[in-house]
Design a protein around this motif. Structure first.
Motif, PDB file in Angstrom:
ATOM      1  N   TYR A  84      63.044 -83.951 -20.775  1.00 21.65           N
ATOM      2  CA  TYR A  84      64.144 -83.886 -21.806  1.00 21.65           C
ATOM      3  C   TYR A  84      64.861 -85.000 -21.401  1.00 21.65           C
ATOM      4  N   CYS A  85      64.783 -86.126 -22.086  1.00 21.40           N
ATOM      5  CA  CYS A  85      65.714 -87.475 -21.408  1.00 21.40           C
ATOM      6  C   CYS A  85      67.169 -87.494 -22.163  1.00 21.40           C
ATOM      7  N   TRP A  86      68.011 -88.000 -21.197  1.00 18.05           N
ATOM      8  CA  TRP A  86      69.328 -88.134 -21.728  1.00 18.05           C
ATOM      9  C   TRP A  86      69.398 -89.403 -22.611  1.00 18.05           C
ATOM     10  N   ASN A  87      70.206 -88.932 -23.998  1.00 13.71           N
ATOM     11  CA  ASN A  87      70.250 -90.010 -24.977  1.00 13.71           C
ATOM     12  C   ASN A  87      71.777 -89.999 -25.124  1.00 13.71           C
ATOM     13  N   GLY A  88      72.378 -90.997 -25.038  1.00 20.43           N
ATOM     14  CA  GLY A  88      73.775 -91.106 -25.029  1.00 20.43           C
ATOM     15  C   GLY A  88      74.234 -91.006 -26.604  1.00 20.43           C
ATOM     16  N   GLY A  89      73.204 -91.474 -27.452  1.00 20.06           N
ATOM     17  CA  GLY A  89      73.507 -91.271 -28.723  1.00 20.06           C
ATOM     18  C   GLY A  89      73.121 -90.128 -29.428  1.00 20.06           C
ATOM     19  N   GLY A  90      72.425 -89.308 -28.856  1.00 21.48           N
ATOM     20  CA  GLY A  90      71.920 -88.000 -29.509  1.00 21.48           C
ATOM     21  C   GLY A  90      73.009 -87.012 -29.703  1.00 21.48           C
ATOM     22  N   ILE A  91      72.758 -85.821 -30.281  1.00 17.07           N
ATOM     23  CA  ILE A  91      73.407 -84.725 -30.836  1.00 17.07           C
ATOM     24  C   ILE A  91      74.000 -84.298 -29.650  1.00 17.07           C
ATOM     25  N   THR A  92      73.456 -83.788 -28.422  1.00 17.50           N
ATOM     26  CA  THR A  92      73.971 -83.417 -27.320  1.00 17.50           C
ATOM     27  C   THR A  92      75.265 -83.900 -26.745  1.00 17.50           C
ATOM     28  N   ALA A  93      75.152 -85.340 -26.782  1.00 14.46           N
ATOM     29  CA  ALA A  93      76.049 -86.214 -26.105  1.00 14.46           C
ATOM     30  C   ALA A  93      77.309 -86.421 -27.114  1.00 14.46           C
ATOM     31  N   THR A  94      76.954 -86.397 -28.308  1.00 17.54           N
ATOM     32  CA  THR A  94      77.991 -86.790 -29.351  1.00 17.54           C
ATOM     33  C   THR A  94      78.401 -85.697 -30.057  1.00 17.54           C
ATOM     34  N   ALA A  95      78.194 -84.371 -29.707  1.00 15.76           N
ATOM     35  CA  ALA A  95      78.339 -83.420 -30.544  1.00 15.76           C
ATOM     36  C   ALA A  95      79.933 -83.020 -30.806  1.00 15.76           C
ATOM     37  N   GLY A  96      80.400 -82.860 -32.174  1.00 11.62           N
ATOM     38  CA  GLY A  96      81.766 -82.732 -32.229  1.00 11.62           C
ATOM     39  C   GLY A  96      82.143 -81.463 -32.687  1.00 11.62           C
ATOM     40  N   GLY A  97      83.129 -81.459 -33.603  1.00 12.45           N
ATOM     41  CA  GLY A  97      83.542 -80.049 -34.446  1.00 12.45           C
ATOM     42  C   GLY A  97      82.334 -79.364 -35.271  1.00 12.45           C
ATOM     43  N   ASP A  98      81.819 -80.271 -36.107  1.00  7.06           N
ATOM     44  CA  ASP A  98      80.581 -79.791 -37.032  1.00  7.06           C
ATOM     45  C   ASP A  98      79.692 -79.407 -36.461  1.00  7.06           C
ATOM     46  N   GLU A  99      79.145 -80.077 -35.342  1.00  2.00           N
ATOM     47  CA  GLU A  99      78.114 -79.556 -34.628  1.00  2.00           C
ATOM     48  C   GLU A  99      78.042 -78.325 -33.906  1.00  2.00           C
TER      49      GLU A  99
END
Length: 312
Positions: free
Chosen positions: A204-219
């Motif tokens: 499972y590779c780190w993706n700086g633009g993925g949901i895990t990295a960019t998750a905010g309030g809605d997520e």
């Protein structure tokens, strides 16, 4: 004859990694594969790369569709799947050699297993890299798996091989963040038994633009909602306190980002049921302050560091 395994790979804006991903699948020593590449309206050269792979390997089929999100792409793959078993790979990730053969063998040997889960190298290639190592164990009840194995913390769709009939009547919710956590409990409810194995590895590779990295309030709101749908069914069972503290972390973060009032009901958790010192301190604070006050304190801390949107 070996059973057919369908591998569904959603593809969207992963030009730099999609070839590595597909190569890791076609190179598996389990050869009887049906590989479905779902181009989710990718605006780069991924559609052409998918078609090139289909031209190279007769086991690969490609679906081109308008962008609908990860869950919608997986659903398209499920609609096309003809295998006895099905699994998923995200196109920015890859598999260790020899992963599928042992997992499929377990499903063959145990017809009552609905799915088998294997280990993960989490956030591969980043400072957060860690290993999710799983034991060789079977689970005869959903509670033993969800709470005893802490499956709620690794409810990924892609490090598991499923019997395809589990997906009869089950699909991923479209345009929903953390759709895995909505879908896996539905599959678990249909399975007579499940198992984990030390065989195989998913990167499972780190993706700086993925949901895990960019998750905010809605997520985080979607993640909390997914847990709230199932957690009452486990209340009072061994391991529930640890699960509750996991969801509490999500609730606090969701409040800090959105300013929403907490929806997680207060549940007293003895510090001894927590997974570590930090969680034990958080449980003590919860028991002393209550849910609403603890959320306010957490929001104040977030505000101090300039994070989130505090209206609570």
């Amino acid at each position: 004859m070996e059973k057919l395994l369908t591998v569904i790979i959603p593809v969207y804006k992963t030009s730099a990694t999609v070839d590595r991903c597909v190569e890791s699948v076609v190179g598996q020593d389990y050869r009887r594969l049906e590989i479905i590449l779902v181009d989710d309206g990718s605006p780069d050269d991924c559609p052409q790369k998918c078609d090139a792979w289909a031209a190279r390997d007769s086991r690969i089929r490609v679906a081109h569709k308008a962008n609908g999100g990860l869950g919608d792409a997986r659903n398209r793959g499920l609609d096309m799947a003809t295998g006895d078993y099905v699994t998923f790979v995200d196109s920015d990730d890859f598999l260790a050699p020899g992963t599928y053969a042992g997992v499929v063998a377990m499903l063959e040997a145990h017809p009552d297993y609905g799915f088998v889960e294997f280990g993960v190298c989490k956030f591969h290639g980043s400072r957060r890299q860690s290993m999710l190592a799983l034991p060789d164990r079977e689970y005869r009840s959903a509670a033993d798996y969800w709470l005893g194995c802490c499956a709620y913390a690794h409810s990924y769709m892609w490090n598991k091989v499923y019997r395809r009939q589990l997906f009869d009547g089950v699909r991923h919710p479209p345009r929903t963040a953390f759709e895995d956590l909505y879908t896996l409990p539905l599959l678990l409810a249909k399975a007579k038994a499940v198992a984990t194995t030390s065989q195989g590895l998913y990167y499972y590779c780190w993706n700086g633009g993925g949901i895990t990295a960019t998750a905010g309030g809605d997520e985080h709101r979607a993640l909390l909602e997914a847990h709230l749908r199932v957690m009452d069914g486990y209340a009072g069972l061994p391991g529930f306190g640890r699960y509750y503290m996991h969801v509490l972390n999500i609730q606090l973060t969701e409040c800090a980002f959105t300013g929403d009032r907490p929806r997680l009901a207060y549940h007293k958790v003895p510090p001894g049921e927590c997974s570590g010192a930090v969680q034990a301190l958080k449980a003590m604070a919860l028991n002393a302050l209550g849910m609403a006050r603890l959320c306010r304190v957490y929001c104040a801390i977030y505000k101090m560091f300039g994070l989130g949107n505090k209206r609570i």
